[in-house]
Design an enzyme around this catalytic site. Structure first.
Site, PDB file in Angstrom:
ATOM      1  CG  HIS A 100      -1.709  -1.208   1.422  1.00 50.32           C
ATOM      2  ND1 HIS A 100      -2.691  -1.604   0.533  1.00 50.32           N
ATOM      3  CD2 HIS A 100      -1.682  -2.150   2.395  1.00 50.32           C
ATOM      4  CE1 HIS A 100      -3.229  -2.731   0.959  1.00 50.32           C
ATOM      5  NE2 HIS A 100      -2.635  -3.091   2.083  1.00 50.32           N
ATOM      6  CD  GLU A 118      -2.530  -3.591   6.138  1.00 45.36           C
ATOM      7  OE1 GLU A 118      -3.385  -4.450   6.398  1.00 45.36           O
ATOM      8  OE2 GLU A 118      -2.184  -3.297   4.980  1.00 45.36           O
ATOM      9  NE  ARG A 195      -5.003  -8.568  -6.434  1.00 46.78           N
ATOM     10  CZ  ARG A 195      -5.964  -7.936  -7.109  1.00 46.78           C
ATOM     11  NH1 ARG A 195      -5.868  -7.764  -8.397  1.00 46.78           N
ATOM     12  NH2 ARG A 195      -7.023  -7.465  -6.479  1.00 46.78           N
TER      13      ARG A 195
END
Length: 318
Positions: A100, A118, A195
């Site tokens: 990310h 995260e 991805r």
């Protein structure tokens, strides 16, 4: 002044790697046997939670953030989106290897308010479960070459996990949750994912999912570094609180309750997920039964609250 917790309905996301543990373990009414994610505290446009109780019942968390900023101690000139997103992920199969961006890249390239740092609290894991966290490339050139050559076994760094483990995943960290793992994820409110590798999987029509190798290489931290976490434990009454991480985006603690405690609110607001057991939350003379799978916000304006019972929580704040 708002004097009760804000309970939220989860929003479910079906995924090719999803399973049914959100139903069998958490008793949620999931849409299918391939339900990968429950967005349990969310104001993100791709899955906003709906408020279940109180004067704002039926509104989304995003609407409450916009029209009732006082519940979050939001200043009048704060035009930012709600900052955090809490999920439970059921990885019945391996997730794609992904990365990310940080805030600056997300805003400049994708036009969205937040990148994505995260962290994961492992709720359940099959024996010998492992996830991918980081890589072994020493330079950007090495990273790009190994990605281009498909040298995934040499490139990717694998880590074994078990229930109760905590994993911190700053933006720019290549990662993937492995099959058999259920996590509670605390993250910036972002759905931007690049991805890197998807195990050459195909859908029902024989199509592979899109990869984003150029953007992934641009945002990946090289070399991979393991962040040092200054984790601290504190005891208040019958509550043991372990601070797992605190950074510029969020703080996260694990709480273990064995009895009763009265707490004073210190954060602007608290996000609370019950991950084990059951308890009673008392606020301003009102009592609320909470159990595993319950998620709520303690809004600004609540000065004190009481917890009693035998339960575990993951708690987060801005």
């Amino acid at each position: 002044m708002y004097s009760e917790p804000i309970f939220l309905q989860p929003v479910f996301q079906e995924k090719i790697w999803g399973g049914n543990k959100l139903k069998t373990v958490y008793h949620y009414d999931i849409p299918s046997e391939q339900t990968g994610e429950a967005w349990v505290i969310s104001a993100h446009p791709n899955g906003p939670s709906v408020i279940e109780n109180g004067p704002l019942k039926g509104q989304t968390l995003a609407e409450a953030w916009e029209s009732h900023g006082e519940l979050f101690n939001k200043s009048a000139d704060n035009n930012e989106a709600y900052p955090l997103l809490i999920k439970i992920l059921d990885a019945n199969d391996d997730l794609s290897v992904q990365v990310h961006p940080d805030d600056a890249f997300a805003r400049e390239v994708e036009g969205v308010p937040y990148g994505k740092t995260e962290c994961w609290y492992v709720l359940d894991a099959n024996p010998d479960s492992e996830l991918i966290l980081g890589h072994h490339a020493e330079t950007k050139q090495d990273l790009e070459q190994m990605m281009a050559d498909g040298e995934w076994d040499e490139l990717l760094r694998r880590v074994k996990v078990e229930p109760g483990d905590f994993i911190y995943v700053p933006s720019g960290t290549i990662h993937a949750i492995g099959a058999g793992i259920v996590i509670l994820e605390t993250q910036q409110s972002s759905d931007t994912t690049y991805r890197v590798y998807d195990y050459d999987r195909t859908d029902a029509d024989g199509n592979q999912r899109e990869l984003h190798l150029e953007k992934a290489a641009a945002v990946t931290n090289v070399p991979h570094r393991i962040p040092e976490l200054n984790q601290e434990e504190a005891v208040s009454g019958d509550l043991t609180m372990t601070k797992l991480v605190e950074n510029e985006y969020f703080g996260v603690s694990q709480w273990v309750l064995n009895g009763r405690v009265e707490q004073t609110m210190e954060a602007d607001f608290l996000q609370v997920s019950v991950i084990k057991g059951d308890a009673v939350l008392a606020v301003d003379g009102k009592r609320f039964e909470i159990k595993k799978g319950t998620h709520f916000i303690l809004p600004h304006g609540i000065e004190k609250y009481e917890l009693s019972g035998e339960a575990e929580f993951v708690v987060s704040w801005v």
